[in-house]
Design a protein around this motif. Structure first.
Motif, PDB file in Angstrom:
ATOM      1  N   UNK A  73      52.372  44.865  30.220  1.00  0.00           N
ATOM      2  CA  UNK A  73      51.893  43.936  29.893  1.00  0.00           C
ATOM      3  C   UNK A  73      51.389  42.463  30.823  1.00  0.00           C
ATOM      4  N   UNK A  74      51.966  43.280  32.190  1.00  0.00           N
ATOM      5  CA  UNK A  74      51.814  42.543  33.872  1.00  0.00           C
ATOM      6  C   UNK A  74      50.824  42.682  34.201  1.00  0.00           C
ATOM      7  N   UNK A  75      50.351  43.978  33.840  1.00  0.00           N
ATOM      8  CA  UNK A  75      49.065  44.697  34.352  1.00  0.00           C
ATOM      9  C   UNK A  75      47.314  43.756  33.590  1.00  0.00           C
ATOM     10  N   UNK A  76      47.117  43.206  32.776  1.00  0.00           N
ATOM     11  CA  UNK A  76      46.769  42.284  31.717  1.00  0.00           C
ATOM     12  C   UNK A  76      46.693  40.931  32.777  1.00  0.00           C
ATOM     13  N   UNK A  77      48.065  40.784  32.892  1.00  0.00           N
ATOM     14  CA  UNK A  77      48.301  39.366  33.169  1.00  0.00           C
ATOM     15  C   UNK A  77      47.426  39.378  34.475  1.00  0.00           C
ATOM     16  N   UNK A  78      47.915  40.023  35.593  1.00  0.00           N
ATOM     17  CA  UNK A  78      47.131  39.984  36.750  1.00  0.00           C
ATOM     18  C   UNK A  78      46.084  40.250  36.699  1.00  0.00           C
ATOM     19  N   UNK A  79      45.359  41.226  35.596  1.00  0.00           N
ATOM     20  CA  UNK A  79      43.682  41.256  35.823  1.00  0.00           C
ATOM     21  C   UNK A  79      43.088  40.751  35.491  1.00  0.00           C
ATOM     22  N   UNK A  80      43.597  38.960  34.620  1.00  0.00           N
ATOM     23  CA  UNK A  80      43.421  38.056  34.155  1.00  0.00           C
ATOM     24  C   UNK A  80      43.283  36.953  35.697  1.00  0.00           C
ATOM     25  N   UNK A  81      44.329  36.867  36.425  1.00  0.00           N
ATOM     26  CA  UNK A  81      44.646  36.298  37.927  1.00  0.00           C
ATOM     27  C   UNK A  81      43.849  36.463  38.681  1.00  0.00           C
ATOM     28  N   UNK A  82      43.722  38.013  38.667  1.00  0.00           N
ATOM     29  CA  UNK A  82      42.852  38.688  40.155  1.00  0.00           C
ATOM     30  C   UNK A  82      41.802  38.191  40.079  1.00  0.00           C
ATOM     31  N   UNK A  83      40.803  37.880  38.014  1.00  0.00           N
ATOM     32  CA  UNK A  83      39.904  37.386  38.444  1.00  0.00           C
ATOM     33  C   UNK A  83      39.188  36.662  38.567  1.00  0.00           C
ATOM     34  N   UNK A  84      40.131  35.749  38.156  1.00  0.00           N
ATOM     35  CA  UNK A  84      39.996  34.352  38.596  1.00  0.00           C
ATOM     36  C   UNK A  84      39.744  33.453  40.106  1.00  0.00           C
ATOM     37  N   UNK A  85      41.018  34.321  40.582  1.00  0.00           N
ATOM     38  CA  UNK A  85      41.014  34.495  42.474  1.00  0.00           C
ATOM     39  C   UNK A  85      39.788  34.806  42.962  1.00  0.00           C
ATOM     40  N   UNK A  86      39.118  35.519  42.803  1.00  0.00           N
ATOM     41  CA  UNK A  86      38.277  36.599  43.052  1.00  0.00           C
ATOM     42  C   UNK A  86      36.702  35.967  42.893  1.00  0.00           C
ATOM     43  N   UNK A  87      36.556  35.515  41.599  1.00  0.00           N
ATOM     44  CA  UNK A  87      35.623  34.365  41.292  1.00  0.00           C
ATOM     45  C   UNK A  87      35.746  32.654  42.094  1.00  0.00           C
ATOM     46  N   UNK A  88      37.075  32.690  42.078  1.00  0.00           N
ATOM     47  CA  UNK A  88      37.276  30.618  43.343  1.00  0.00           C
ATOM     48  C   UNK A  88      36.807  31.445  44.862  1.00  0.00           C
ATOM     49  N   UNK A  89      37.163  32.883  45.517  1.00  0.00           N
ATOM     50  CA  UNK A  89      37.615  32.802  46.816  1.00  0.00           C
ATOM     51  C   UNK A  89      37.194  34.288  47.103  1.00  0.00           C
ATOM     52  N   UNK A  90      36.438  34.673  46.851  1.00  0.00           N
ATOM     53  CA  UNK A  90      35.933  36.436  46.727  1.00  0.00           C
ATOM     54  C   UNK A  90      37.073  37.211  46.773  1.00  0.00           C
ATOM     55  N   UNK A  91      35.872  38.728  46.774  1.00  0.00           N
ATOM     56  CA  UNK A  91      36.561  39.565  46.923  1.00  0.00           C
ATOM     57  C   UNK A  91      37.659  40.029  47.320  1.00  0.00           C
ATOM     58  N   UNK A  92      38.681  40.485  46.624  1.00  0.00           N
ATOM     59  CA  UNK A  92      40.149  40.797  47.104  1.00  0.00           C
ATOM     60  C   UNK A  92      39.986  42.759  47.608  1.00  0.00           C
TER      61      UNK A  92
END
Ligand code: FE2
Lengths: 87, 189
Positions: free
Chosen positions: A45-64
């Motif tokens: 469940x947390x892996x899925x949450x991570x995928x969403x948050x990381x996607x939004x983060x990267x869209x705004x601030x660049x690649x992790x």
């Protein structure tokens, strides 16, 4: 001159650090309790949450990670976004 | 192999420029019980530990590199605005004569990092006891650093690192129990 880091950066980063912390904790726990179905379910469940948050983060601030550096075909974003010790 | 993520494990904030504190913190960068020693210790022991424990050593060893980056960030933020004069007054004159503003792997007293800080005996229980001791020593070091620091922002991140040592110690203790059980099971056959 580098553009200043946007104000929301800290909030988004902390959200990401929070989910990643949960995942790290579950990961180490599962290393010594590999057959705990509840922990496995939580990890999923947390892996899925991570995928969403990381996607939004990267869209705004660049690649992790560098693998996400070629979203633009004009510029290599990886070298641009701030490095962890600079924020 | 490893893949880098462009973020810290936990936020590192400092209240003000404080090279004296940076001098103490470098203990956890290049000291005997510091994060570099921890990462190298666990990742090196993986090759001779029983399979059941390799995942744990890999993951804790990897996390230690994240902690090393947090310590480096603390030192960087505490010293980046300091003049050479301020570095000298904080006891970092000898450091600056060699390294200028750069970080280096040595302890708080300036002794360079050495591989003799870590052990590998190839005996699984012995190695895991070494790891438990290392985590407890790192936890104690973080406590001394927190006690000496008057920077509340910095202490927040130091407390996080102290708690991680507690978790790592706990997981290593579980690993010892797993190996003991495996050894007992073998006797029955
Ligand atoms: Fe640790």
């Amino acid at each position: 001159m580098k553009p200043p880091v946007p104000q929301e950066y800290d909030q988004w980063l902390e959200q990401l650090q929070t989910v990643d912390f949960v995942l790290t904790e579950l990961q180490l726990y599962l290393d010594t309790h590999p057959s705990d179905p509840q922990a496995l379910q939580q990890f999923r469940a947390w892996t899925e949450r991570r995928r969403l948050i990381a996607g939004q983060f990267e869209a705004q601030f660049g690649p992790l990670e560098a693998t996400g550096g070629a979203r633009s075909l004009h510029h290599w974003d990886w070298v641009e976004s701030p490095w962890p010790w600079q924020v | 192999m490893w893949i880098y993520q462009k973020k810290l494990q936990y936020p590192v904030r400092v209240s003000q420029c404080n090279p004296r504190l940076a001098k103490y913190l470098i203990e956890q960068y290049g000291g005997a019980d510091g994060e570099l020693a921890a990462a190298l210790r666990y990742l090196n022991q993986r090759y001779t530990i029983p399979d059941r424990i390799i995942g744990l050593l890999t993951d804790i060893g990897t996390e230690e590199f994240g902690h090393l980056e947090m310590i480096a960030t603390m030192v960087y933020k505490l010293t980046k605005d300091a003049t050479l004069e301020q570095l000298r007054d904080a006891g970092l004159g000898e450091h600056a004569a060699d390294h200028g503003p750069a970080l280096f792997y040595h302890n708080a007293a300036g002794v360079p990092f050495t591989a003799t800080y870590i052990q590998a005996k190839g005996d699984p229980i012995t190695d895991l006891y070494e790891d438990i001791a290392a985590e407890e020593k790192a936890r104690a070091t973080y406590q001394w650093l927190i006690d000496m620091s008057d920077d509340p922002d910095l202490n927040d991140a130091l407390r996080f690192l102290r708690e991680r040592e507690v978790i790592h110690s706990q997981r290593f203790r579980e690993a010892v129990e797993i190996l003991k059980q495996e050894q007992q099971q073998k006797h029955f056959f």
